[in-house]
Design a protein around this motif. Sequence first.
Motif, PDB file in Angstrom:
ATOM      1  N   TYR A 100      36.399   2.764 -14.021  1.00 41.36           N
ATOM      2  CA  TYR A 100      38.523   2.795 -14.688  1.00 41.36           C
ATOM      3  C   TYR A 100      38.824   2.163 -15.534  1.00 41.36           C
ATOM      4  O   TYR A 100      39.716   2.430 -16.145  1.00 41.36           O
ATOM      5  N   LEU A 163      37.804  10.311  -9.392  1.00 40.56           N
ATOM      6  CA  LEU A 163      37.387   8.956  -8.547  1.00 40.56           C
ATOM      7  C   LEU A 163      39.285   8.480  -7.834  1.00 40.56           C
ATOM      8  O   LEU A 163      39.706   9.051  -7.538  1.00 40.56           O
ATOM      9  N   PRO A 164      38.710   7.501  -6.806  1.00 38.81           N
ATOM     10  CA  PRO A 164      40.118   7.146  -6.325  1.00 38.81           C
ATOM     11  C   PRO A 164      40.809   6.933  -6.955  1.00 38.81           C
ATOM     12  O   PRO A 164      40.362   5.931  -7.833  1.00 38.81           O
ATOM     13  N   GLU A 166      44.689   5.703  -7.861  1.00 39.05           N
ATOM     14  CA  GLU A 166      45.548   4.084  -7.858  1.00 39.05           C
ATOM     15  C   GLU A 166      46.993   4.141  -6.731  1.00 39.05           C
ATOM     16  O   GLU A 166      45.795   3.129  -5.620  1.00 39.05           O
ATOM     17  N   LEU A 169      43.422   3.354  -3.760  1.00 37.32           N
ATOM     18  CA  LEU A 169      42.783   2.023  -4.031  1.00 37.32           C
ATOM     19  C   LEU A 169      43.787   0.853  -3.885  1.00 37.32           C
ATOM     20  O   LEU A 169      43.851  -0.558  -2.634  1.00 37.32           O
ATOM     21  N   LEU A 172      43.973   0.959   0.524  1.00 36.88           N
ATOM     22  CA  LEU A 172      42.434  -0.215   1.339  1.00 36.88           C
ATOM     23  C   LEU A 172      42.779  -1.461   0.842  1.00 36.88           C
ATOM     24  O   LEU A 172      42.821  -2.501   1.959  1.00 36.88           O
ATOM     25  N   MET A 173      43.533  -2.146  -0.650  1.00 39.79           N
ATOM     26  CA  MET A 173      43.902  -3.446  -0.639  1.00 39.79           C
ATOM     27  C   MET A 173      45.249  -3.863   0.268  1.00 39.79           C
ATOM     28  O   MET A 173      44.617  -5.178   1.339  1.00 39.79           O
ATOM     29  N   GLU A 176      43.465  -4.611   3.930  1.00 33.43           N
ATOM     30  CA  GLU A 176      42.057  -5.590   3.770  1.00 33.43           C
ATOM     31  C   GLU A 176      42.838  -6.579   3.913  1.00 33.43           C
ATOM     32  O   GLU A 176      42.723  -7.715   4.282  1.00 33.43           O
TER      33      GLU A 176
ATOM     34  N   GLN C 113      41.043  -7.225  -8.936  1.00 32.66           N
ATOM     35  CA  GLN C 113      41.093  -6.716  -6.723  1.00 32.66           C
ATOM     36  C   GLN C 113      41.156  -4.859  -7.365  1.00 32.66           C
ATOM     37  O   GLN C 113      40.092  -4.601  -6.568  1.00 32.66           O
ATOM     38  N   ILE C 115      39.311  -3.287  -8.696  1.00 28.47           N
ATOM     39  CA  ILE C 115      38.368  -2.919  -8.664  1.00 28.47           C
ATOM     40  C   ILE C 115      37.473  -2.705  -8.078  1.00 28.47           C
ATOM     41  O   ILE C 115      36.149  -2.209  -8.192  1.00 28.47           O
ATOM     42  N   ALA C 117      38.190  -2.937  -4.880  1.00 27.44           N
ATOM     43  CA  ALA C 117      38.194  -1.985  -3.712  1.00 27.44           C
ATOM     44  C   ALA C 117      37.586  -0.733  -4.105  1.00 27.44           C
ATOM     45  O   ALA C 117      37.523   0.352  -2.993  1.00 27.44           O
ATOM     46  N   LEU C 121      35.212   2.036  -2.022  1.00 29.05           N
ATOM     47  CA  LEU C 121      35.299   3.533  -2.135  1.00 29.05           C
ATOM     48  C   LEU C 121      34.085   4.499  -2.860  1.00 29.05           C
ATOM     49  O   LEU C 121      33.580   5.090  -2.191  1.00 29.05           O
TER      50      LEU C 121
END
Lengths: 178, 178, 253
Positions: A100, A163-164, A166, A169, A172-173, A176, C113, C115, C117, C121
């Motif tokens: 990233y 890549l996954p 933004e 991500l 997912l956050m 969580e 955070q 990174i 996540a 994945l």
Amino acid sequence: MDNLKEIIDALIFISVEPLTAEKMKEVLTDVPEPDIAQALQELVARYESADGAIRIIQTAGGYVFSTKPAYDPYVRRLLQIERKKKLSSQALETLSAVAYHQPVTQSEISAIRSVDSTYALHTLLENKLIKIVGRKDAPGRPLLYRTTEKFLAYFGLNAIEDLPSEEELIKLMQEENS
Amino acid sequence: MDNLKEIIDALIFISVEPLTAEKMKEVLTDVPEPDIAQALQELVARYESADGAIRIIQTAGGYVFSTKPAYDPYVRRLLQIERKKKLSSQALETLSAVAYHQPVTQSEISAIRSVDSTYALHTLLENKLIKIVGRKDAPGRPLLYRTTEKFLAYFGLNAIEDLPSEEELIKLMQEENS
Amino acid sequence: MIATETDPAPTPSPEDGYQVKLQVFEGPLDLLLFLIKKKKIDINDIPIAVITREYLDYLSRKERINLDREAEFLLMAALLIYIKSQMLLPREQPLEPDIDPRKELVDRLADFQKIKAASTLLREKEDAMSQVWKRTVLTAPLPEEDLDLIEVSLFDLAESFFTLMKRKQSENPRVIKGKEISMADKMNEIVAVLKARGVLDFLEYLDAQGTLEEALISFFCLLELIKARLIIAIQEQLFHTIKVWPRKDAAPA
């Protein structure tokens, strides 16, 4: 060309590395590009829907044959592999940071992770998941790292843009945190 | 077993060497031998009659995938193209020795590599990755070699000083001590 | 003062060897994120006093922390205390977001955070790919040709040189390594290789020999075999390698 699909079939099968559209064009100089693209698409679909255990996947910018996941247990039994080796969590985290933030230096990675990442970078270099691509125009002229083609292939990504994102991500956050 | 044909398909596909009937039996311990034989026969027939460019042939005591002969010309064309894009490990090693020891003579390179490097140097010269920059003031006045601009551009370097230093390499490649 | 409060002077004990396994947090940011989640804190408005206390409290439970990383954890403790002190400075106006002393830390946490996540994945993708197998392709032999373009990275180049250095280092010219090699064995080997491969690049073959001595013997064997009219050696062009074929009319070796 009548048997364009079959020719592409043979080419993907024989190619040592994932076969790119460019290479196909180099071999099939007389064939219009859209024809190649369409034949390729039909070929991939044919393997997907067929009974066979193999199919064509797109990875690291090219096409390559692979087994379908259902046959993993038998393949491992044949190769006598308990299970494929996975990256350590440190290595994976370091690799994510490189992916990233590339091109990126060792000390930048260490700062992002708040831990010294020299050893993890070393492991990734040895596994050819990252590579040195030059030096940063900064004091000490530190080495710069990038992910490799093998990185893409390892995670089944076709290009670095896969890549996954933004959004993924953040989603997912949030999951969580809730 | 319902998908016995497909399992055998996967096994033949993944096997590095021609897959023998014995190996199949080893993996498929619960399956009666005649069933394996029949499934195998049907699988071979399926590929033979299908449209695809690949089939299963029996060779060296085992079964292996191969392309059908009709596609040989395309296969050869692709392999030629792929081959051309690889620098042999010999040439790469020689190039690295020139890069780190330049300006350097042929016999110095051969001494560093403990192998005669005439041919590799010749290949590199032809590809303009190295060039002759004069002669060494030594008996026989041997030719001196250096890397070229093309070399720098290829590896994304601004100057030859940007090459990872020997110390950096040693640090990177060191086994973890702790 | 910080040092006395937070420095868990390592007490050597038999358990020390197991610290790595007990380690829960890879680094200070990892620990901070955990505490923030635990306390259900909004990352953009961290109550720095609370989180600093929690963090120091955690550090004092040193069995949870890998001692190798202690310096990094302590550095973060110092940063937290510094930010806390900045927040306590008397101000005439409320904090602007831009000059919020927490800003840099918040940015780092947010990036970290992300990174983390991404790692999650990517791990999923790794798992999926681990069930997918590609073939190990054996390249079909083709006539030798000049190789023009290259597709190698800078690291390949550097690594190549590194390998070369390592090889040089391990070579000790005064010691002749390995077993004694007889000419007869070597000749049989060459003939066997030729039978299997049809043609041999002799420079490559010499290069593949373990020692200089073995390479020399191979070379003498080559000359012998030519003399005995068992093989043909041809150098197509100056500078090019020597190629070796078995003679079709040769008597079986």
